[in-house]
Design an enzyme around this catalytic site. Structure first.
Site, short mmCIF file in Angstrom:
data_model
loop_
_atom_site.label_atom_id
_atom_site.label_comp_id
_atom_site.label_asym_id
_atom_site.label_seq_id
_atom_site.Cartn_x
_atom_site.Cartn_y
_atom_site.Cartn_z
N ILE A 169 31.77 60.46 24.22
CA ILE A 169 32.43 59.68 25.06
C ILE A 169 32.81 60.22 26.48
CG2 ILE A 169 34.80 58.68 25.28
CD1 ILE A 169 34.79 58.39 22.02
N CYS B 147 37.52 63.03 37.98
CA CYS B 147 38.30 63.63 36.92
C CYS B 147 37.47 64.71 36.39
CB CYS B 147 38.75 62.51 35.87
SG CYS B 147 39.51 63.09 34.54
N LYS C 95 52.24 59.34 24.19
CA LYS C 95 52.22 59.21 25.54
C LYS C 95 50.80 58.10 26.08
CE LYS C 95 48.51 61.61 27.85
NZ LYS C 95 47.66 61.02 28.75
N ASN C 96 50.05 58.04 25.22
CA ASN C 96 48.77 56.97 25.70
C ASN C 96 49.14 55.52 25.18
OD1 ASN C 96 47.34 59.24 26.95
ND2 ASN C 96 45.89 59.12 25.31
N ARG D 217 34.66 59.05 35.69
CA ARG D 217 35.52 58.09 34.99
C ARG D 217 35.48 56.84 35.75
NH1 ARG D 217 40.57 60.63 32.29
NH2 ARG D 217 40.40 58.80 31.09
N PRO D 218 34.46 55.98 35.63
CA PRO D 218 34.59 54.54 36.41
C PRO D 218 35.22 53.64 35.95
CG PRO D 218 32.61 54.80 34.90
CD PRO D 218 33.45 55.95 34.73
N VAL D 219 35.61 52.75 36.73
CA VAL D 219 36.46 51.50 36.49
C VAL D 219 36.04 50.16 36.41
CG1 VAL D 219 38.67 52.70 36.85
CG2 VAL D 219 37.64 51.22 38.44
N ASP D 220 34.39 50.20 36.38
CA ASP D 220 33.69 48.86 36.42
C ASP D 220 34.24 47.83 35.29
OD1 ASP D 220 32.45 51.02 34.90
OD2 ASP D 220 30.83 49.63 34.48
N LEU D 221 34.60 48.42 34.22
CA LEU D 221 34.70 47.48 32.99
C LEU D 221 35.88 46.71 33.43
CD1 LEU D 221 33.50 49.70 29.96
CD2 LEU D 221 32.43 47.42 30.91
N ARG E 153 51.63 67.03 31.40
CA ARG E 153 51.06 65.89 31.59
C ARG E 153 51.40 65.03 30.24
NH1 ARG E 153 46.59 64.69 35.84
NH2 ARG E 153 47.43 62.51 35.05
N ASP F 284 39.88 63.27 22.25
CA ASP F 284 41.05 63.87 22.84
C ASP F 284 41.59 65.09 21.72
OD1 ASP F 284 41.16 62.25 24.97
OD2 ASP F 284 42.90 60.95 24.13
N1 EPU Z 1 34.20 53.75 31.07
C1 EPU Z 1 33.24 53.17 31.75
N2 EPU Z 1 33.66 52.17 32.52
C2 EPU Z 1 35.09 51.87 32.57
C3 EPU Z 1 36.00 52.44 31.77
C4 EPU Z 1 35.56 53.28 31.00
O1 EPU Z 1 32.07 53.27 31.59
O2 EPU Z 1 35.12 50.97 33.32
C5 EPU Z 1 33.54 54.83 30.20
C6 EPU Z 1 34.31 56.15 30.24
O3 EPU Z 1 33.90 56.79 31.19
C7 EPU Z 1 34.08 56.90 29.08
C8 EPU Z 1 34.21 55.76 28.03
O4 EPU Z 1 34.05 54.39 28.59
O5 EPU Z 1 32.88 57.35 28.72
C9 EPU Z 1 35.69 55.53 27.40
O6 EPU Z 1 36.64 55.59 28.30
P1 EPU Z 1 38.11 54.82 27.99
O7 EPU Z 1 37.98 53.79 29.17
O8 EPU Z 1 38.16 54.29 26.57
O9 EPU Z 1 39.19 55.74 28.58
P2 EPU Z 1 40.60 55.34 29.00
O10 EPU Z 1 41.02 54.32 28.61
O11 EPU Z 1 40.45 55.69 30.65
C10 EPU Z 1 42.05 56.59 27.44
C11 EPU Z 1 42.84 57.87 27.12
C12 EPU Z 1 42.03 58.97 27.16
C13 EPU Z 1 41.08 59.25 26.01
C14 EPU Z 1 40.23 57.87 26.44
C15 EPU Z 1 39.23 57.62 25.07
C16 EPU Z 1 44.90 57.13 28.15
C17 EPU Z 1 46.09 56.87 29.24
N3 EPU Z 1 43.92 57.65 28.01
O12 EPU Z 1 41.40 56.53 28.61
O13 EPU Z 1 43.04 60.24 27.03
O14 EPU Z 1 40.21 60.36 26.40
O15 EPU Z 1 40.99 56.68 26.18
O16 EPU Z 1 39.84 57.74 23.89
O17 EPU Z 1 45.21 56.26 27.16
C18 EPU Z 1 44.16 62.27 27.17
O18 EPU Z 1 45.12 61.70 26.74
O19 EPU Z 1 43.92 63.43 27.44
C19 EPU Z 1 43.01 61.32 27.80
C20 EPU Z 1 42.09 61.60 28.66
#
Ligand code: EPU
Length: 422
Positions: free
Chosen positions: A331, A115, A22-23, A120-124, A401, A309
């Site tokens: 994480i 969430c 899925k991911n 779960r911010p998107v700042d990065l 999902r 996960d």
């Molecule tokens: N983070 C920030 N800022 C950002 C983005 C992330 O601070 O802009 C933080 C997050 O809050 C977290 C850490 O960075 O503490 C890692 O988050 P990441 O961005 O890697 O998560 P993601 O890319 O949104 C994917 C998977 C998640 C999985 C995480 C960590 C997908 C679709 N989702 O999410 O999968 O938990 O990586 O490995 O690939 C799941 O499948 O159940 C799931 C939640």
């Protein structure tokens, strides 16, 4: 809305196939937007998250066809605005941002909301797009990114407070494929799903080196073309069934896995005293419960560390494993919603500050429980397999999902489960 009835205390045996990831599928489907031509993606799991992504691609103007696991996407023209009604359903819709911005110079996407697994911010993601020269505005809950003259390669460090970001790395890598010049991603995520996306992009004609390491280098190209690609096996689905085999198995075999991606789950199952063996080519794994299982500790970490996960599923296993186990999620420190539900089944767990201390009990008893997120739901199914009586798992849409036909796969393994309307 369905619920799942799990009649516990039986045992699982037999063989199932693991689905495509899925991911990996989600960013790869978003990446099809990078070319005007039609791409074909195989082994896309039939789960609601991939269906949401296909709906988003259609809403953006792409022609989409799906025939079982094979998806064809032809985005001859695309609109830069991802509709809120679809985006709000799935956080991973953020990964259309990079492709839209780099292809049409504009992307308007709703800010993902809260969430259950934590803030779960998107700042990065936003920082990455700004680093490539995009302007960013916020308006009515939407992020609007513009780069009318195109993006320009840059060196960008993606280190966040909790380590690298998987989808943030994906977004930047996708945006950089069509930027002018060279982009260097420092502190990149190195998960297998990032490598699968890179291979998809390379198939489209992108020039990418270093995917799977902490430094990825992308040379921008003028255009990308169609590609056919087969998605990697879902390592989290595989890990979940490996735990099922250790908790409630009499020897189950999982086909279509990738041994290289399962190191952390394998090592922890061995440490906990279970039996795990791979076929010579690493594409099949057999798991059986060990004679003297023992509790152990887990700290989640970016790949190749122990995946966040998988922590809920291992927590479920430790609930009936003798001894004390400590599970710490670095994480997503708030990702422990499954614990309060498992306590209703008799588990002895104390959660405090991103860490669960689990004291193994002999018996769990069935109870009505509530799924709260995807992996928490999987953990409840695992606990239910070991419980006395019939556990009723409500809000099954969470599990749908990300687990393709989980009830059918459990039935195939001899589990006694029923999906019924709630
Ligand atoms: N983070 C920030 N800022 C950002 C983005 C992330 O601070 O802009 C933080 C997050 O809050 C977290 C850490 O960075 O503490 C890692 O988050 P990441 O961005 O890697 O998560 P993601 O890319 O949104 C994917 C998977 C998640 C999985 C995480 C960590 C997908 C679709 N989702 O999410 O999968 O938990 O990586 O490995 O690939 C799941 O499948 O159940 C799931 C939640």
């Amino acid at each position: 809305m369905d619920k799942l009835l799990v009649h516990g205390n039986g045992s699982l045996r037999g063989t199932i196939n693991i689905s495509g990831s899925k991911n990996a599928s989600l960013p790869i489907l978003a990446a099809t937007l990078l070319s005007e031509e039609a791409s074909i993606v195989r082994r896309v799991p039939d789960v609601s998250d991939t269906n949401y992504m296909l709906q988003i691609l259609r809403a953006l103007g792409a022609e989409v066809e799906r025939s079982s696991g094979t998806v064809r996407v032809e985005p001859a023209t695309v609109s830069p605005e991802a509709p809120y009604d679809l985006v709000r359903k799935m956080r991973a819709s953020i990964c259309v941002m990079g492709p839209l911005l780099t292809r049409v110079g504009r992307a308007k996407i709703s800010l993902p909301g809260g969430c259950v697994i934590g803030d779960r911010p998107v700042d990065l993601h936003v920082k990455a797009m700004q680093g490539l020269g995009a302007s960013v505005e916020m308006e009515g809950g939407d992020i609007i990114l513009t780069a009318p003259k195109g993006l320009v390669g840059a060196e960008i460090d993606m280190q966040g407070k909790h380590g690298p970001t998987v989808l943030g790395t994906d977004n930047l890598m996708m945006a950089a494929t069509l930027a002018r010049g060279t982009t260097i991603i420092e502190s990149a995520a190195s998960e297998p799903e990032v490598v699968d996306l890179a291979n998809f992009l390379i198939g489209m004609g992108a020039r990418i080196e270093g995917a799977g390491t902490r430094r990825i280098v992308i040379e921008g190209v003028n255009e990308l073309t169609a590609v056919e690609h087969t998605v990697i096996p879902d390592r989290i689905e595989a890990g979940t069934f490996m735990v099922a085999g250790a908790m409630a198995g009499e020897g189950i075999t999982l086909r279509r896995v990738c041994r290289d991606h399962l190191g952390a789950a394998h090592d922890k199952l061995i440490e906990a005293g279970h039996l795990v063996s791979f076929s010579d080519d690493g594409s099949e794994v057999s798991v059986s419960p060990g004679a003297s299982p023992r509790g152990c500790d887990i700290i989640t970490a970016p790949y190749p560390g122990f995946p966040t996960d998988m922590q809920a599923q291992f927590t479920a296993m430790f609930v009936t494993t003798p001894g004390i186990s400590v599970v710490e999620d670095k994480i997503f420190p708030q990702r422990f919603m499954h614990c309060s539900e498992m306590k209703r089944m008799g588990a002895d767990i104390t959660v405090d500050g991103g860490r669960a201390v689990i004291r193994g009990v002999d018996i769990l008893s069935a109870a009505p429980v509530m799924a709260s997120d995807l992996r928490a739901s999987a953990a409840l199914v695992l606990a239910a397999l070991r419980a006395r009586g019939t556990t009723e798992i409500n809000r099954l849409y969470h599990i749908d999902r990300g687990y393709e036909h989980i009830d059918e796969k459990l039935l195939q393994l001899g589990g006694t489960v029923e999906r019924v309307p709630a």
